[in-house]
Design a protein around this motif. Structure first.
Motif, PDB file in Angstrom:
ATOM      1  N   PHE A  31       0.830  -1.202   0.000  1.00 16.91           N
ATOM      2  CA  PHE A  31       0.000   0.000   0.000  1.00 16.91           C
ATOM      3  C   PHE A  31       0.869   1.258   0.000  1.00 16.91           C
ATOM      4  O   PHE A  31       0.559   2.233  -0.689  1.00 16.91           O
ATOM      5  N   LEU A  32       1.953   1.244   0.766  1.00 15.83           N
ATOM      6  CA  LEU A  32       2.866   2.390   0.753  1.00 15.83           C
ATOM      7  C   LEU A  32       3.457   2.591  -0.635  1.00 15.83           C
ATOM      8  O   LEU A  32       3.655   3.725  -1.087  1.00 15.83           O
ATOM      9  N   TYR A  33       3.731   1.468  -1.323  1.00 18.61           N
ATOM     10  CA  TYR A  33       4.199   1.574  -2.706  1.00 18.61           C
ATOM     11  C   TYR A  33       3.131   2.251  -3.575  1.00 18.61           C
ATOM     12  O   TYR A  33       3.441   3.100  -4.417  1.00 18.61           O
ATOM     13  N   VAL A  34       1.851   1.863  -3.381  1.00 14.68           N
ATOM     14  CA  VAL A  34       0.755   2.468  -4.133  1.00 14.68           C
ATOM     15  C   VAL A  34       0.709   3.974  -3.888  1.00 14.68           C
ATOM     16  O   VAL A  34       0.520   4.763  -4.817  1.00 14.68           O
ATOM     17  N   VAL A  35       0.905   4.379  -2.631  1.00 14.56           N
ATOM     18  CA  VAL A  35       0.879   5.803  -2.293  1.00 14.56           C
ATOM     19  C   VAL A  35       1.977   6.552  -3.047  1.00 14.56           C
ATOM     20  O   VAL A  35       1.727   7.591  -3.673  1.00 14.56           O
ATOM     21  N   PHE A  36       3.197   6.016  -3.011  1.00  9.22           N
ATOM     22  CA  PHE A  36       4.297   6.709  -3.678  1.00  9.22           C
ATOM     23  C   PHE A  36       4.203   6.614  -5.192  1.00  9.22           C
ATOM     24  O   PHE A  36       4.632   7.523  -5.901  1.00  9.22           O
ATOM     25  N   ARG A  37       3.627   5.552  -5.685  1.00 13.37           N
ATOM     26  CA  ARG A  37       3.397   5.467  -7.128  1.00 13.37           C
ATOM     27  C   ARG A  37       2.378   6.522  -7.564  1.00 13.37           C
ATOM     28  O   ARG A  37       2.536   7.149  -8.611  1.00 13.37           O
ATOM     29  N   SER A  38       1.358   6.762  -6.734  1.00 10.48           N
ATOM     30  CA  SER A  38       0.371   7.780  -7.074  1.00 10.48           C
ATOM     31  C   SER A  38       0.991   9.166  -7.070  1.00 10.48           C
ATOM     32  O   SER A  38       0.635  10.018  -7.893  1.00 10.48           O
ATOM     33  N   VAL A  39       1.944   9.411  -6.150  1.00  7.13           N
ATOM     34  CA  VAL A  39       2.657  10.695  -6.138  1.00  7.13           C
ATOM     35  C   VAL A  39       3.468  10.841  -7.424  1.00  7.13           C
ATOM     36  O   VAL A  39       3.443  11.891  -8.082  1.00  7.13           O
ATOM     37  N   SER A  40       4.183   9.786  -7.803  1.00  8.01           N
ATOM     38  CA  SER A  40       5.025   9.869  -9.001  1.00  8.01           C
ATOM     39  C   SER A  40       4.182  10.054 -10.260  1.00  8.01           C
ATOM     40  O   SER A  40       4.579  10.763 -11.185  1.00  8.01           O
ATOM     41  N   LEU A  41       2.986   9.443 -10.307  1.00  6.25           N
ATOM     42  CA  LEU A  41       2.112   9.602 -11.480  1.00  6.25           C
ATOM     43  C   LEU A  41       1.539  11.009 -11.555  1.00  6.25           C
ATOM     44  O   LEU A  41       1.310  11.534 -12.649  1.00  6.25           O
ATOM     45  N   ALA A  42       1.287  11.617 -10.388  1.00  8.52           N
ATOM     46  CA  ALA A  42       0.784  13.000 -10.389  1.00  8.52           C
ATOM     47  C   ALA A  42       1.851  13.958 -10.906  1.00  8.52           C
ATOM     48  O   ALA A  42       1.560  14.903 -11.641  1.00  8.52           O
TER      49      ALA A  42
END
Length: 194
Positions: A31-42
């Motif tokens: 889930f933490l990976y998902v959070v940081f992936r969402s930051v990188s996609l933004a």
């Protein structure tokens, strides 16, 4: 909150109750990976796939510690610099609340393992863009006017350039699903689209 409630209790996340609680705890790094992936996609919206399998190599070893360090550090920095700015704090809460449903969504396709639905992250990315905008406003005071205008123009030009590249990939289902399979080989949804 309503979306999280639906995902948990109203059948949409029916798999929620069939997954052992131990697995939920073990899946926190994912889930933490998902959070940081969402930051990188933004920040840099490339290689976007509606549904992708989370690579276990990115959620084991030292990665969970790195994610925790980055999460605590980022939140602490934003809080310390903007605790009097309610807009930034609201936007930070918007982002984290928006990512919470992604935790249940990781378990929604058990035949694929833990997954990430990147197309669900547009809502929470609004909070990140508001924080980014607040940072640009602060920079306007620190930088000269023309430097600030050049910076904003460069950011806008970069966003338009990325959008043009993505539009070429999304022009039709065949083109996009072929691209999707390059990013996530053997993805059943992409194969079905072809």
């Amino acid at each position: 909150a309503y979306y999280l409630f639906r995902a948990t209790f109203l059948g949409f996340g029916g798999v929620f109750w069939s997954v052992p609680w131990r697995q939920y705890v073990q899946s926190l790094p994912s889930f933490l990976y998902v959070v940081f992936r969402s930051v990188s996609l933004a920040v840099f919206p490339v290689n976007i796939c509606p549904i992708t399998t989370i690579d276990t190599a990115l959620t084991s070893g030292f990665w969970p510690l790195l994610y925790i360090f980055l999460a605590v550090g980022s939140v602490g920095l934003i809080w310390a610099r903007s605790r009097k700015n309610k807009m930034v704090l609201f936007s930070l809460a918007w982002f984290f609340i928006g990512t919470l449903p992604s935790y249940n969504l990781m378990f929604s396709r058990p035949e694929m393992g833990l997954i990430m639905q990147e197309n669900r992250l547009y809502f929470c990315s609004i909070g990140l863009w508001v924080i980014f905008g607040a940072c640009l406003v602060r920079l306007k005071k620190a930088l000269g006017r023309w430097v600030w205008v050049l910076l904003v123009s460069t950011i806008l030009f970069s966003c338009v350039r990325i959008d043009l590249i993505n539009n070429a990939l999304w022009k039709d289902e065949k083109t996009y699903c072929s691209y999707w399979l390059q990013c996530v080989p053997r993805n059943p949804f992409a194969l079905c689209g072809l």
